[in-house]
Design an enzyme around this catalytic site. Sequence first.
Site, PDB file in Angstrom:
ATOM      1  N   GLU A 197      35.568  40.135  53.219  1.00  0.00           N
ATOM      2  CA  GLU A 197      36.114  38.804  52.915  1.00  0.00           C
ATOM      3  C   GLU A 197      35.537  37.690  53.788  1.00  0.00           C
ATOM      4  O   GLU A 197      36.274  36.842  54.298  1.00  0.00           O
ATOM      5  CB  GLU A 197      37.646  38.813  53.017  1.00  0.00           C
ATOM      6  N   ASN A 213      32.177  43.797  51.279  1.00  0.00           N
ATOM      7  CA  ASN A 213      33.373  43.908  50.439  1.00  0.00           C
ATOM      8  C   ASN A 213      34.079  42.561  50.341  1.00  0.00           C
ATOM      9  O   ASN A 213      34.200  41.848  51.343  1.00  0.00           O
ATOM     10  CB  ASN A 213      34.323  44.926  51.095  1.00  0.00           C
ATOM     11  N   HIS A 236      42.144  43.178  43.114  1.00  0.00           N
ATOM     12  CA  HIS A 236      43.602  43.046  43.091  1.00  0.00           C
ATOM     13  C   HIS A 236      43.911  42.129  41.900  1.00  0.00           C
ATOM     14  O   HIS A 236      43.720  40.915  41.973  1.00  0.00           O
ATOM     15  CB  HIS A 236      44.109  42.433  44.393  1.00  0.00           C
ATOM     16  N   GLU A 286      39.616  48.208  45.780  1.00  0.00           N
ATOM     17  CA  GLU A 286      41.044  48.002  46.090  1.00  0.00           C
ATOM     18  C   GLU A 286      41.851  47.721  44.823  1.00  0.00           C
ATOM     19  O   GLU A 286      42.759  46.889  44.812  1.00  0.00           O
ATOM     20  CB  GLU A 286      41.206  46.849  47.090  1.00  0.00           C
ATOM     21  N   ASP A 332      44.367  47.304  42.067  1.00  0.00           N
ATOM     22  CA  ASP A 332      45.779  47.418  41.695  1.00  0.00           C
ATOM     23  C   ASP A 332      46.088  46.295  40.713  1.00  0.00           C
ATOM     24  O   ASP A 332      45.366  45.295  40.651  1.00  0.00           O
ATOM     25  CB  ASP A 332      46.746  47.448  42.888  1.00  0.00           C
TER      26      ASP A 332
END
Length: 385
Positions: A153, A229, A265, A294, A296
């Site tokens: 990030e 990432n 996400h 990641e 979800d």
Amino acid sequence: MRRRACGFVLAVAVLCRGFGAASPEQSLREAARRSGMLIGAAVRPEQLSEAAYASTLAREFNMVEPEDALKWEVVHPERESFDFSPGDQVVDFASRHDMKVRGHTLVWHRQNPKWLTEGNYTSGELAEILEKHIKAVVGHYRGKIFAWDVVNEAFDELRPGELRHTIWRDQPGIGAVGGGVAAGYEPRTSSNPARPELAARSSQQPYFYIERCFRWAHEADPQALLFYNDAEAEAVNPKSDAIYAMVRDFRERGVPIDGVGFQMHIAKLHADIASISANIQRFTALGVQVHITELDVALPVDAEHNSRPEDLQSQADIYAQIAAACLSHRLSHSGCTAIQTWGFTDKYSWIGSHSKQTEGAALLFDRTYRTKPAYLRLRNALVLD
Ligand code: G3I
């Protein structure tokens, strides 16, 4: 009689296979194995002693990633001491169950200890601290962690395409702030003999500190795959454009980067699948792997954590579509090679506390480890025709 029944089961299994569906007894990891994919989950070491947690994890996944256990505040709590025990628990579990381990993360602006963020270090000290951290952590797990999120990030959501302000970027910074040359930097020769002019480019880049992190990580474990990432970069947008430019520059200059992680996400039940697919395509064409790191899909929930049945179906669609987008680039260039969810049971997920319990139910298993519609759809999507 038994032979006839077996024949019937076999015929159904063959039929299911023919239509690209997984047979009922398959796990995610079995479906992924057949396609040569990695299917992973972020895990919390304190939960590994819970029987249902551990057995579900071992049965369903062939890859794990410590959710928080390798972040600075856990692994490097004091300037002169490291605590590898939580991370080691995850690595030991993975080794016992024949799973790969992704490392998360060597550099992030969150979950850092106060000794680091409030230390008022000089640029030289900061560079030394960062190099020592990366080499100690990657070195400890050399040969055990196959892929690292080296930097997480670094790009800003609010200033599209620009780097986030962090201690590494500019406080005092070990990067080239405002075009200046960073402290302690030794110019390198270009690793592309045909283009010697590329050597001068590195220290002029605002993401110069990121380059240094990749080079340090590579020195600590030359076999490990090194990833950049980020969040909200899964589709084609200004952030992923900036990451793309950085990765292309790294590849041209021989900076050791092997992959890009897209977190995914997914909020508001919205995912632009066509754009996600185009984005995966352009990154793999640079010769780097893509990992979905990641995943979800958060749902609105009531006070008892219940979600609506129609939302569970929409969630399942999104899981299946994202998996299909990844698998469609599985064989192109370096490929989309891993799909990882951020946790696996709704019992343990960052979404609840993050949303003040208004959202949740984002994962593949419910709070009692029963599979949800998303589980079946993802499993079917993992089986290639
Ligand atoms: O370790 C303390 C514990 O001692 C204390 O009792 C407890 C009380 O709240 O807090 C614990 O720390 C928590 C930590 O997770 C470990 O569980 C923090 O409060 C909590 O803020 C922290 O949240 C993590 C979050 O990153 C921090 O930003 C989540 O678990 C983790 O899922 C989340 O993961 C990030 C990825 O690393 C990067 N991408 C986004 C993703 C979601 O935010």
